[in-house]
Scaffold this active site. Structure first.
Site, PDB file in Angstrom:
ATOM      1  N   GLN A   9       0.807  -1.217   0.000  1.00 51.94           N
ATOM      2  CA  GLN A   9       0.000   0.000   0.000  1.00 51.94           C
ATOM      3  C   GLN A   9       0.840   1.268   0.000  1.00 51.94           C
ATOM      4  O   GLN A   9       0.319   2.366  -0.210  1.00 51.94           O
ATOM      5  CB  GLN A   9      -0.934   0.007   1.218  1.00 51.94           C
ATOM      6  CG  GLN A   9      -0.209   0.164   2.549  1.00 51.94           C
ATOM      7  CD  GLN A   9      -1.110  -0.033   3.750  1.00 51.94           C
ATOM      8  OE1 GLN A   9      -1.636  -1.123   3.959  1.00 51.94           O
ATOM      9  NE2 GLN A   9      -1.301   1.019   4.538  1.00 51.94           N
ATOM     10  N   CYS A  48      -5.184   0.489   3.692  1.00 53.55           N
ATOM     11  CA  CYS A  48      -5.268  -0.940   4.028  1.00 53.55           C
ATOM     12  C   CYS A  48      -6.680  -1.480   3.841  1.00 53.55           C
ATOM     13  O   CYS A  48      -6.873  -2.635   3.463  1.00 53.55           O
ATOM     14  CB  CYS A  48      -4.790  -1.165   5.451  1.00 53.55           C
ATOM     15  SG  CYS A  48      -5.723  -0.235   6.705  1.00 53.55           S
ATOM     16  N   HIS A  75      -6.002  -1.322  11.686  1.00 55.29           N
ATOM     17  CA  HIS A  75      -5.415  -1.845  10.450  1.00 55.29           C
ATOM     18  C   HIS A  75      -6.293  -2.955   9.889  1.00 55.29           C
ATOM     19  O   HIS A  75      -6.697  -3.872  10.620  1.00 55.29           O
ATOM     20  CB  HIS A  75      -4.008  -2.371  10.735  1.00 55.29           C
ATOM     21  CG  HIS A  75      -3.240  -2.768   9.514  1.00 55.29           C
ATOM     22  ND1 HIS A  75      -3.183  -1.985   8.369  1.00 55.29           N
ATOM     23  CD2 HIS A  75      -2.479  -3.867   9.249  1.00 55.29           C
ATOM     24  CE1 HIS A  75      -2.415  -2.586   7.472  1.00 55.29           C
ATOM     25  NE2 HIS A  75      -1.985  -3.723   7.976  1.00 55.29           N
TER      26      HIS A  75
END
Length: 472
Positions: free
Chosen positions: A277, A283, A419
């Site tokens: 990324q 993410c 995340h």
């Protein structure tokens, strides 16, 4: 990361003795402690939090000691506190013998009047206190006998030599890090700052290692010159922990049967290669596209690498590199009409004008579902239906190198999810159950781009946000 002339190792080595004090390699107890939020702050002896931490450290010391008599703090030398997911106290004290035996329950215990019977030690304690959880942890205890006066001059010389040796070792590690990860810093001041951060991160990695309950190895990674705040702001997704932003999703139908002992969708062709990324908090897009790649493969027999950049550019419900939610991404994909391939809509890692073309749609979804929060049911659903989009607290991931990570809960609060990743399988390593997690930080992260997390204890909130697209 800024690019410029490489920091000269010769200059760094020349400053080693100075850095030994500035970075805390020596016990320079009189230096002022100032800096940005999260820096150590010097404390007064009257501080209530310090008193509580001292009492806790004293109690733990006595519990682990084989001495007959209780020992108490006879002198506070220095104390600092640092706000890092709680309050970390670093305390240097002198401990001396009292006249109370451990078996007694006296409220007051006097010290011996004779100096020889005091047997004073100098101790450094690190106490991690989490007030909102009502918990304290002794992270470090290092004690040594107080030096006799006649040895004072010799000890001073050793105090100088030791920090210089440690400085040289630290600088060697930092130079190796710079070469391995191709780091260049624009100015000497920036190099100095990154070295200080690197040093603090080494200590954090050591604490993670000491308290890990699995088989993970933590240490130097490509993120070791970033502060926790820089790492979070650049690579993580703060929107995931804002529960008020999340929309309710339709519950997934439970799996038809129990979970097999192990399963890995990589072995069945449903997982594309690890992606990166970059310096973008996207993410959420990688987690969702990875899930859809697996769903499309299972329904159509073709594994496609789908476009994350399409979501970064065209998903008006999320915030591109500043974060997003999988539930929003599914909805955006439905409204757009599908996803293009990575080849047709390649990743740049920055938000650009939406360039979506309906004629190039390679995969579509019909709806999305939310899975159970029971890990056994998640495993059964995964084995039956494909890789799952999940989210977790990624604090320990900054320094993860390999093995099955099982961070101490203090480091991995399940309510502080930040995340999004892809759950591709599960199993055991030498009796330790794990989740196999495809990350989006490149193949040079963790185990060829994968993170392995302990399974069965809801570690790091891995069970709280599991979802999947539905392809009919």
């Amino acid at each position: 990361m800024m690019v410029g002339p490489r920091c000269s190792p010769v200059i760094l080595l020349a400053l080693a003795a100075v850095w030994g004090c500035v970075l805390g390699l020596g016990e320079d107890l009189d230096r002022p402690l100032i800096g940005p939020p999260g820096s150590p702050i010097r404390m007064q002896e009257t501080d209530p939090g310090l008193k509580k931490a001292l009492q806790f450290a004293e109690e733990r010391y006595n519990r682990g000691s084989n001495a007959m008599h209780l020992r108490k703090v006879s002198r506070l030398i220095s104390a600092t506190k640092q706000l890092v997911k709680g309050i970390r106290y670093t305390i240097t004290v002198e401990l001396s013998n009292t006249q109370c035996k451990k078996s007694t329950m006296l409220r007051t215990c006097d010290f011996y009047p004779e100096t020889i019977k005091l047997k004073t030690e100098v101790c450094v304690f690190e106490v991690w206190d989490v007030p909102w959880q009502g918990s304290s942890t002794l992270l470090k205890q290092k004690c040594q006998p107080k030096a006799e006066p006649q040895l004072e001059e010799t000890n001073k010389i050793m105090d100088v030599i030791e920090p210089v040796e440690e400085s040289v070792q630290l600088l060697g590690q930092f130079k190796e890090f710079m070469v391995r990860f191709n780091r260049d810093y624009e100015t000497q001041e920036e190099a100095d700052r990154r070295l200080a951060i690197f040093h603090e991160n080494l200590k954090t990695a050591e604490k993670l290692q000491a308290l890990d309950q699995g088989s993970a190895e933590y240490g130097v990674t490509k993120f070791s010159d970033l502060t926790e705040e820089e790492f979070r702001d650049t690579y993580l997704n703060p929107l995931l922990s804002q529960w008020n932003l999340q929309k309710p999703m339709k519950p997934a139908a439970p799996a038809r049967g129990p979970a097999p002992d192990s399963w890995d969708w990589r072995e069945h062709g449903a997982v594309s290669s690890v992606k990166n990324q970059g310096m973008c908090g996207s993410c959420w897009a990688f987690s969702v596209t990875g899930n859809i790649e697996g769903q499309w493969f299972l329904k159509n027999g073709t594994l496609l690498s789908l476009s994350e950049q399409e979501l970064v550019d065209c998903d008006g419900l999320d915030q591109a590199c500043r974060g997003g939610l999988p539930s929003n991404a599914y909805e955006a994909i439905e409204k757009l009409g599908g996803l293009e391939t990575e080849t047709d809509y390649s990743y740049t890692g920055v938000k650009e004008k939406c360039d979506f073309t309906n004629m190039k749609v390679a995969a579509y979804i019909n709806s999305s579902v939310e899975l159970s929060k029971d890990e056994k049911e998640i495993a059964a659903w995964l084995a039956e239906n494909g890789p799952v989009s999940v989210a977790l607290n990624a604090f320990a991931m900054q320094f993860y190198k390999k093995g099955v990570s099982h961070p101490f809960k203090l480091f991995c609060n399940p309510w502080m999810i930040d995340h999004a990743v892809l759950l591709v399988g599960y199993g055991e390593r030498k009796g330790t159950p794990f989740w196999a997690i495809k990350n989006s930080w490149g193949e040079d992260y963790g185990e060829q781009g994968y993170y392995y997390l302990y399974r069965g204890s809801k570690a790091c909130g891995i069970n709280k946000m599991c979802s999947s697209a539905v392809v009919n």
